[in-house]
Design an enzyme around this catalytic site. Structure first.
Site, mmCIF file in Angstrom:
data_model
loop_
_atom_site.group_PDB
_atom_site.id
_atom_site.type_symbol
_atom_site.label_atom_id
_atom_site.label_comp_id
_atom_site.label_asym_id
_atom_site.label_seq_id
_atom_site.Cartn_x
_atom_site.Cartn_y
_atom_site.Cartn_z
ATOM 1 C CG HIS A 50 12.098 47.693 -4.582
ATOM 2 N ND1 HIS A 50 11.325 46.559 -4.757
ATOM 3 C CD2 HIS A 50 13.166 47.318 -3.846
ATOM 4 C CE1 HIS A 50 11.911 45.540 -4.154
ATOM 5 N NE2 HIS A 50 13.029 45.971 -3.588
ATOM 6 C CG HIS A 74 14.742 45.641 1.356
ATOM 7 N ND1 HIS A 74 13.675 46.457 1.042
ATOM 8 C CD2 HIS A 74 15.093 45.013 0.216
ATOM 9 C CE1 HIS A 74 13.397 46.321 -0.243
ATOM 10 N NE2 HIS A 74 14.240 45.447 -0.766
ATOM 11 C CG ASP A 75 17.152 46.829 -1.966
ATOM 12 O OD1 ASP A 75 17.607 45.730 -1.600
ATOM 13 O OD2 ASP A 75 16.286 46.948 -2.847
ATOM 14 C CD GLU A 78 21.292 44.621 -1.515
ATOM 15 O OE1 GLU A 78 21.062 44.309 -2.683
ATOM 16 O OE2 GLU A 78 21.018 43.888 -0.545
ATOM 17 C CG ASP A 79 21.317 48.477 -3.905
ATOM 18 O OD1 ASP A 79 22.224 47.666 -4.167
ATOM 19 O OD2 ASP A 79 20.111 48.226 -4.084
#
Length: 127
Positions: A50, A74-75, A78-79
């Site tokens: 992704h 980008h993730d 947060e993840d």
């Protein structure tokens, strides 16, 4: 919030192609390691597919190099356990990338629907 009118002005402090490629490599390695045990909910492929796809799309659309690098990461904050500090310290343009990632990090206190609504608001300003 990101200013869509300023996208062409957001440049890495170090603009050489060698630094860009080095940062792409480092960002990909950081994201792959951070997401190594994650799978996409939709098709169970490794999650890294992704953010890598997001970065390729940003590159194709002509976004600045720093945005492409942020697309890879980008993730991660947060993840995963990756921090903004690691991003800042690992890349030639780490501060710029970290700032973009901060602006794109979802508020996990909101419902999934509300988080996606926030994204729609942000990205509607780019169209």
């Amino acid at each position: 919030m990101l200013n869509p009118d300023a996208k062409s002005k957001v440049l890495c402090a170090s603009e050489s192609k060698n630094n860009y490629m080095q940062d792409i490599f480092i960002a990909t390695r950081l994201a792959a390691e951070a997401h190594k045990n994650q799978r996409r909910k939709t098709d169970k492929t490794p999650y890294i597919s992704h953010p890598y796809s997001v970065a390729m799309l940003l590159e194709i659309l002509g976004f600045p190099e720093v945005s492409v690098i942020a697309g890879i990461l980008h993730d991660t904050v947060e993840d995963t356990t990756l921090t903004y500090k690691v991003i800042e310290d690992s890349l030639n343009c780490g501060e710029e990338v970290s700032e973009i990632v901060k602006q794109l990090t979802e508020n996990k206190n909101l419902s999934w629907e509300d988080r996606k609504f926030e994204y729609k608001i942000i990205f509607s300003k780019f169209s």
